[in-house]
Enzyme design. Structure first.
Site, PDB file in Angstrom:
ATOM      1  CG  ASP A   1      -0.348   0.228   2.508  1.00  0.00           C
ATOM      2  OD1 ASP A   1       0.902   0.360   2.569  1.00  0.00           O
ATOM      3  OD2 ASP A   1      -1.063   0.283   3.510  1.00  0.00           O
TER       4      ASP A   1
ATOM      5  CD  GLU B   1      -4.598   3.456   1.594  1.00  0.00           C
ATOM      6  OE1 GLU B   1      -4.338   3.544   2.799  1.00  0.00           O
ATOM      7  OE2 GLU B   1      -5.772   3.564   1.152  1.00  0.00           O
TER       8      GLU B   1
END
Length: 523
Positions: A389, A433
């Site tokens: 991420d 994300e």
């Protein structure tokens, strides 16, 4: 009842209506035949260009292999000469231990297929040490390479013009280095003679056709070897030939169709300069041989096309009444097929792709992970899962806004897509994300290499991030290698949890890094 005149007028009207349709049909069929001929000609031309392009790629790859071979051989000789010069300069040519040097030279020539002989000459040209069984009398001061080193102070290796060995009579390439006294004055020469037939045997292993050629030359135009081999050509200058003219124009590597000055044959040449040495290698295949199979295909395909055109002309009269209906039907079918394919593509994209990043979506990731987990369980091979991420992404959104955040995710996704290379690999947006990569048949080392490549690619984007300790957008990665065959109770969810734990460990280690199973266990 209708009269004969009425019938004739009716037939005339029908004939007037029929003739334009027939004329248009005939014209359409004629245009179709012409298009067939034009398409055939274009196809032949495209295949001809494709044949030449494929051969150009092949010759360029061959030139690269030849240059690499020459570079390895010369690096080997250069390393040997550096050792000989170091010993001679350290011991002094007057106090040289010739017996110890001889033993070392014999061992080197026995282990090196390319080196024929090794010599160390004194400042007067006499032989101080050699790989031969005994020192030959006389002096080599008359040799061109010896006179060169007497007059030049440079100490690097030099490739000289081919010479015949005075000991064996074999045609060799002298690679030499200057030996200096402690005061910097000329102290002698160390020489390694490379077998010319060593290069010839290697070059003969390449298929360049009956009239193809391979060239090895010094970059001043002095010919060292040319296939087909002619001893009288060795040492001559080919600086005015087309290959060297191309080399002067285009630089260290190039490919072009050229006519040889030696035999007048037009060939497709690819040349390459050897890195670190003043050598040029070139390979070529004759244009006629490259296109021989293409000409055969031209004759066959042309016969087929002419036969097809003849059959169309013969069947024109029978097809003319059905032509308009068939054209309308084909047009509708093509339109329906195109619309259906477009719709299918759109549906597949909507079903499997993430709208923002273009990567696979969560649904496709889950399906792929389950499939690869089951396949790995059956095959016994491992597979790897990478979870990653974007570091401090919430702070990025808070500072730069969601539009910039979306753009950041798209750019990060593009960088992630450069990591997986195989068709079976899958890069997906896991959520927010977070991203995931499934790497089938990949062990921990391979997965780590892919993950590190992605980490560097994201960092190289240079996306400014004021709230990150790096000053730019970075990612953290957890790399878990799964062995379902060895872990009967393992599930795809367990793989995700393990990779997520490693990702969390990477966050704890300071972000902008990756953690594998092995690294976590070692820590």
């Amino acid at each position: 009842m209708p009269t004969s005149a009425d019938t004739n007028r009716r037939l005339q009207r029908l004939d007037q209506q029929r003739k334009p349709i027939m004329m248009r049909s005939v014209l359409l069929m004629t245009v179709f035949c012409l298009m067939l001929v034009v398409l055939h000609a274009w196809s032949l031309w495209a295949s001809r260009q494709g044949e030449l392009e494929q051969t150009a790629i092949s010759t360029a790859n061959m030139a690269r292999a030849l240059a690499s071979h020459a570079e390895r051989s010369l690096n080997s000789a250069d390393a040997v000469l550096a050792e000989l010069v170091e010993r001679a300069e350290e011991d002094g040519t007057g106090r040289l231990d010739s017996a110890r040097m001889h033993a070392r030279m014999v061992r080197i020539t026995g282990e090196s297929a390319e080196i024929q002989e090794l010599f160390v000459y004194g400042a007067d040209g006499t032989r101080l040490a050699t790989s031969l069984p005994a020192l030959l009398p006389g002096s080599n001061i008359d040799r061109e390479y010896f006179r060169y080193h007497m007059a030049h102070a440079d100490t690097g290796s030099r490739i000289g013009k081919p010479i015949y060995s005075r000991s064996s009579g074999i045609l060799t390439i002298p690679v030499t280095r200057r030996i200096n006294h402690s005061d910097g004055s000329f102290g002698g020469v160390a020489m390694a003679s490379l077998r010319l037939d060593f290069f010839g045997k290697f070059y003969d292993s390449f298929d360049v056709g009956q009239t193809g050629t391979i060239i090895l030359a010094i970059d001043d135009g002095t010919l060292l070897y040319r296939r087909p081999f002619k001893p009288e050509m060795v040492g001559t200058s080919i600086a005015g030939g087309p290959v060297f003219q191309l080399y002067k124009k285009t630089g260290t590597a190039g490919t072009a169709m050229l006519v040889a000055r030696i035999d007048g044959i037009e060939r497709l040449y690819s040349y390459r300069h050897v890195d670190g040495f003043p050598l040029l290698v070139a390979t070529a295949q004759a244009k006629d041989e490259i296109l021989r199979d293409w000409w055969i295909a031209v004759v066959k395909m042309s016969c087929v096309v002419l036969f097809a055109v003849g059959m169309l002309a013969w069947g024109l009269r029978r097809m003319i009444r059905q032509l308009r209906v068939r054209e309308a039907l084909e047009s509708e079918l093509r339109a329906a097929r195109a619309a259906l394919e477009l719709r299918n593509v759109s549906l597949r994209q909507l079903a499997d792709s993430d709208a923002l990043t273009g990567l696979a979506n969560r649904r496709r990731f889950d399906d792929t992970l389950a499939f690869e987990h089951e396949r790995a369980r059956r095959s016994g091979l491992p597979f790897s899962l990478v979870l990653l991420d974007v570091d401090f992404f919430k702070k990025f959104n808070d500072r730069y806004g969601h539009v910039a955040g979306d753009d950041c995710l798209r750019r990060v996704a593009d960088a992630i897509a450069t990591g997986p290379r195989r068709p079976t690999d899958l890069a997906a947006r896991y959520g927010g994300e977070e991203f995931a990569i499934v790497l089938p048949d990949t062990d921990s080392e391979g997965a780590r290499a892919v993950a590190e490549k992605i980490r560097l690619a994201v960092h190289a984007l240079g996306i400014a991030h004021a709230d990150s300790s790096c000053g730019a957008v970075t990612i953290s990665l957890g790399v878990h290698t799964c062995h379902p065959a060895a872990e009967p109770g393992a599930t795809p969810l367990a793989c995700i949890e393990a990779a997520d734990g490693l990702l969390y460990r990477a966050k704890q280690d300071g972000r902008n890094c990756l953690v594998t199973c092995a690294e976590a266990l070692a820590a």
